[in-house]
Design a protein around this motif. Structure first.
Motif, PDB file in Angstrom:
ATOM      1  N   PHE A 103       0.814  -1.221   0.000  1.00  0.00           N
ATOM      2  CA  PHE A 103       0.000   0.000   0.000  1.00  0.00           C
ATOM      3  C   PHE A 103       0.847   1.272   0.000  1.00  0.00           C
ATOM      4  CE2 PHE A 103       0.665  -1.164   4.449  1.00  0.00           C
ATOM      5  CZ  PHE A 103       1.059   0.032   5.018  1.00  0.00           C
ATOM      6  N   LEU A 104       2.109   1.167   0.437  1.00  0.00           N
ATOM      7  CA  LEU A 104       2.984   2.337   0.474  1.00  0.00           C
ATOM      8  C   LEU A 104       3.159   2.958  -0.905  1.00  0.00           C
ATOM      9  CD1 LEU A 104       5.707   0.925   2.880  1.00  0.00           C
ATOM     10  CD2 LEU A 104       4.166   2.824   3.385  1.00  0.00           C
ATOM     11  N   ARG A 105       3.135   2.135  -1.947  1.00  0.00           N
ATOM     12  CA  ARG A 105       3.320   2.650  -3.309  1.00  0.00           C
ATOM     13  C   ARG A 105       2.179   3.563  -3.732  1.00  0.00           C
ATOM     14  NH1 ARG A 105       3.805  -2.734  -4.016  1.00  0.00           N
ATOM     15  NH2 ARG A 105       5.908  -3.597  -4.093  1.00  0.00           N
ATOM     16  N   ASP A 106       0.983   3.254  -3.272  1.00  0.00           N
ATOM     17  CA  ASP A 106      -0.204   3.966  -3.732  1.00  0.00           C
ATOM     18  C   ASP A 106      -0.500   5.226  -2.930  1.00  0.00           C
ATOM     19  OD1 ASP A 106      -0.657   1.920  -5.612  1.00  0.00           O
ATOM     20  OD2 ASP A 106      -1.673   0.710  -4.084  1.00  0.00           O
ATOM     21  N   GLN A 107       0.124   5.367  -1.766  1.00  0.00           N
ATOM     22  CA  GLN A 107      -0.107   6.545  -0.945  1.00  0.00           C
ATOM     23  C   GLN A 107       0.777   7.696  -1.416  1.00  0.00           C
ATOM     24  OE1 GLN A 107       0.542   5.154   3.061  1.00  0.00           O
ATOM     25  NE2 GLN A 107      -1.444   4.158   3.176  1.00  0.00           N
ATOM     26  N   ARG A 108       0.511   8.888  -0.836  1.00  0.00           N
ATOM     27  CA  ARG A 108       1.238  10.072  -1.280  1.00  0.00           C
ATOM     28  C   ARG A 108       1.699  10.903  -0.098  1.00  0.00           C
ATOM     29  NH1 ARG A 108      -2.535  12.087  -6.364  1.00  0.00           N
ATOM     30  NH2 ARG A 108      -1.401  10.948  -7.981  1.00  0.00           N
ATOM     31  N   GLY A 109       2.718  11.726  -0.382  1.00  0.00           N
ATOM     32  CA  GLY A 109       3.169  12.669   0.622  1.00  0.00           C
ATOM     33  C   GLY A 109       4.226  12.108   1.547  1.00  0.00           C
ATOM     34  N   MET A 110       4.422  12.800   2.658  1.00  0.00           N
ATOM     35  CA  MET A 110       5.498  12.484   3.584  1.00  0.00           C
ATOM     36  C   MET A 110       5.179  11.309   4.501  1.00  0.00           C
ATOM     37  SD  MET A 110       6.639  16.344   4.748  1.00  0.00           S
ATOM     38  CE  MET A 110       7.954  15.793   5.830  1.00  0.00           C
ATOM     39  N   PHE A 111       3.887  11.047   4.752  1.00  0.00           N
ATOM     40  CA  PHE A 111       3.544  10.164   5.863  1.00  0.00           C
ATOM     41  C   PHE A 111       2.819   8.893   5.429  1.00  0.00           C
ATOM     42  CE2 PHE A 111       3.383  14.584   7.407  1.00  0.00           C
ATOM     43  CZ  PHE A 111       4.476  14.530   8.255  1.00  0.00           C
ATOM     44  N   SER A 112       2.987   7.863   6.245  1.00  0.00           N
ATOM     45  CA  SER A 112       2.215   6.629   6.145  1.00  0.00           C
ATOM     46  C   SER A 112       2.112   6.017   7.532  1.00  0.00           C
ATOM     47  CB  SER A 112       2.880   5.616   5.206  1.00  0.00           C
ATOM     48  OG  SER A 112       2.676   5.949   3.854  1.00  0.00           O
ATOM     49  N   LEU A 113       1.025   5.293   7.746  1.00  0.00           N
ATOM     50  CA  LEU A 113       0.942   4.433   8.924  1.00  0.00           C
ATOM     51  C   LEU A 113       1.467   3.071   8.511  1.00  0.00           C
ATOM     52  CD1 LEU A 113      -2.491   5.144  10.676  1.00  0.00           C
ATOM     53  CD2 LEU A 113      -0.202   5.775  11.443  1.00  0.00           C
ATOM     54  N   ILE A 114       2.587   2.673   9.102  1.00  0.00           N
ATOM     55  CA  ILE A 114       3.254   1.460   8.651  1.00  0.00           C
ATOM     56  C   ILE A 114       2.530   0.197   9.117  1.00  0.00           C
ATOM     57  CG2 ILE A 114       4.853   1.261  10.588  1.00  0.00           C
ATOM     58  CD1 ILE A 114       5.746   0.802   6.873  1.00  0.00           C
ATOM     59  N   GLY A 115       1.741   0.305  10.207  1.00  0.00           N
ATOM     60  CA  GLY A 115       0.878  -0.803  10.609  1.00  0.00           C
ATOM     61  C   GLY A 115       1.604  -2.007  11.178  1.00  0.00           C
ATOM     62  N   ILE A 116       2.561  -1.779  12.090  1.00  0.00           N
ATOM     63  CA  ILE A 116       3.319  -2.911  12.634  1.00  0.00           C
ATOM     64  C   ILE A 116       3.141  -3.098  14.132  1.00  0.00           C
ATOM     65  CG2 ILE A 116       5.043  -2.888  10.801  1.00  0.00           C
ATOM     66  CD1 ILE A 116       6.908  -1.359  12.674  1.00  0.00           C
ATOM     67  N   GLY A 117       2.409  -2.226  14.795  1.00  0.00           N
ATOM     68  CA  GLY A 117       2.127  -2.443  16.212  1.00  0.00           C
ATOM     69  C   GLY A 117       3.183  -1.858  17.141  1.00  0.00           C
ATOM     70  N   ALA A 118       2.743  -1.537  18.357  1.00  0.00           N
ATOM     71  CA  ALA A 118       3.611  -0.877  19.336  1.00  0.00           C
ATOM     72  C   ALA A 118       4.835  -1.699  19.739  1.00  0.00           C
ATOM     73  CB  ALA A 118       2.793  -0.490  20.565  1.00  0.00           C
ATOM     74  N   PRO A 119       4.713  -3.027  19.963  1.00  0.00           N
ATOM     75  CA  PRO A 119       5.911  -3.799  20.342  1.00  0.00           C
ATOM     76  C   PRO A 119       7.018  -3.739  19.289  1.00  0.00           C
ATOM     77  CG  PRO A 119       3.933  -5.051  20.838  1.00  0.00           C
ATOM     78  CD  PRO A 119       3.498  -3.869  20.030  1.00  0.00           C
ATOM     79  N   ALA A 120       6.635  -3.821  18.013  1.00  0.00           N
ATOM     80  CA  ALA A 120       7.632  -3.759  16.940  1.00  0.00           C
ATOM     81  C   ALA A 120       8.255  -2.370  16.855  1.00  0.00           C
ATOM     82  CB  ALA A 120       6.996  -4.137  15.607  1.00  0.00           C
ATOM     83  N   ILE A 121       7.453  -1.334  17.084  1.00  0.00           N
ATOM     84  CA  ILE A 121       7.978   0.030  17.055  1.00  0.00           C
ATOM     85  C   ILE A 121       8.973   0.245  18.187  1.00  0.00           C
ATOM     86  CG2 ILE A 121       7.335   2.468  17.352  1.00  0.00           C
ATOM     87  CD1 ILE A 121       4.689   1.694  15.882  1.00  0.00           C
TER      88      ILE A 121
END
Length: 393
Positions: free
Chosen positions: A337-355
């Motif tokens: 989905f990162l390819r289809d989004q635009r601009g500076m930001f994305s929600l990477i969607g990996i959860g708090a423990p991984a972050i």
């Protein structure tokens, strides 16, 4: 007197900035703070800005106050940049503010004075300053669905179902191009449907606009705002020059209101100036004058637009390269989905423990909800971050 005060919860972004500064590790990577970075990881002053500042140094003869609403030339230049000829200038009231956040605050103050019983609808998710400022000025708020975390795209059905409940006089805060922290943008058809819905409901759109030129191009990125402005009789706009002019610390912004007619415009224009007086009096002028100089000079404007296009294309390349790297390291297209989004930001969607693991084990800093500044990536860090994510999930 201070014994009555209670500590406030620290802002997540400011806290992350401090944590990054305190981290002694070499090679640490900041993907949290929303600033543009070039291939060397720097946030340079744009060439057009440098040239405009040199011009001001040579020609500006006074640092005396401007009007409470700010310099008229800046406000007119920004009206043209944002709205084009979508509405007559006689219907547009505007005032300079300290950045986009200052504009949001002043507009909410205007709403409180005009319609204290209004509900302000905000997207889920949105920026932390939106609910915080709404609460601070004492307005009610509700959320509407916006993002489908499973697909990494806009939840159109949920958004339209929720906004079908807005009442007359309610305010609906919409994100301009590239503004929602998810990276998922409204399409032209979405803007058209929202304009029809809000006009029918008698509700007021409030567009927060800070990234014009980062999405599909300077004019294309204003298309949704102009559709709304042409179709809905009253529209509120908060605009910032921090991102697309790189004037982060100069705090150049403006609050704008499209009114039903010229008579209402006169009242609202006076009210915006009065609100400035009650808050900070005269808005900052240096950054605003730089923007005015660039937009009013054909050569400087061409230089600025070329620089802006370079930034936009670099973010697009980062997205594509990062999505490819993640596909290789995770052996899946989970992050396609990162390819289809635009601009500076994305929600990477990996959860708090991984972050947390990314930060603690790899020195890679993201906001706790998984928002990533794609513009913070470089050719050298993309494979490093992709490997770290694969190891952390």
């Amino acid at each position: 007197m201070f014994e009555t005060l209670r500590p406030q919860s620290p802002d997540k972004i400011i806290r992350l900035m401090q944590m990054f500064r305190d981290d002694p590790r070499m090679g640490k990577i900041d993907l949290g703070v929303g600033v543009w970075r070039n291939a060397a990881g720097q946030t340079p002053v744009m060439a057009a800005v440098k040239a405009a500042e040199r011009h001001l140094v040579e020609t500006q003869e006074s640092k005396s106050y401007v009007t409470l609403a700010g310099d008229a030339g800046f406000l007119e230049a920004m009206r043209g940049l944002l709205l084009g000829d979508a509405v007559p200038a006689a219907r547009v009231a505007a005032a300079g503010t300290p950045g986009g956040t200052g504009a949001v605050r002043q507009i909410l103050e205007l709403v409180r004075l005009a319609r204290p019983d209004a509900t302000v609808w905000i997207s889920e998710p949105t920026w932390p300053n939106h609910p915080a400022l709404i609460d601070t000025v004492g307005l009610r708020r509700k959320s509407y669905r916006y993002y489908d975390a499973e697909t990494g795209a806009l939840d159109r059905a949920g958004m339209m179902a929720d906004l079908a409940q807005v009442g007359p006089g309610d305010v609906v805060l919409l994100h301009g191009c590239c503004h929602n922290p998810t990276g998922a943008d409204l399409a032209r058809d979405d803007w058209r449907q929202l304009a029809t819905l809000l006009a029918e409901r008698g509700s007021v759109p409030f567009v927060d606009m800070a990234y014009q030129g980062f999405g599909a191009g300077l004019e294309q990125d204003a298309d949704g705002l102009r559709l709304i402005a042409a179709q809905v009789p009253e529209v509120l706009i908060a605009a910032s020059c921090s991102k697309n002019f790189g004037l982060y610390r100069d705090r150049a912004g403006l609050a704008m209101a499209i009114c039903r007619d010229a008579q209402a415009q006169g009242v609202v224009q006076g009210m915006l100036a009065w609100l400035n007086r009650q808050n900070f009096a005269f808005p900052p002028d240096h950054g605003a004058r730089v923007v005015q100089t660039i937009l009013g000079d054909a050569d400087l404007r061409a230089t600025w637009q070329s620089e802006l296009e370079t930034m936009r294309l670099a973010m697009d390349r980062n997205r594509a390269a990062f999505a490819d790297a993640l596909r290789q390291t995770t052996r899946s297209d989970r992050f396609g989905f990162l390819r289809d989004q635009r601009g500076m930001f994305s929600l990477i969607g990996i959860g708090a423990p991984a972050i947390a693991r990314l930060r603690e084990e790899h020195g890679i800093y993201l906001i706790e909800d998984g928002r990533m500044n794609v513009a913070g990536l470089t050719d050298s860090t993309i494979p490093v971050v992709a490997e770290a994510i694969a190891a952390s999930i």
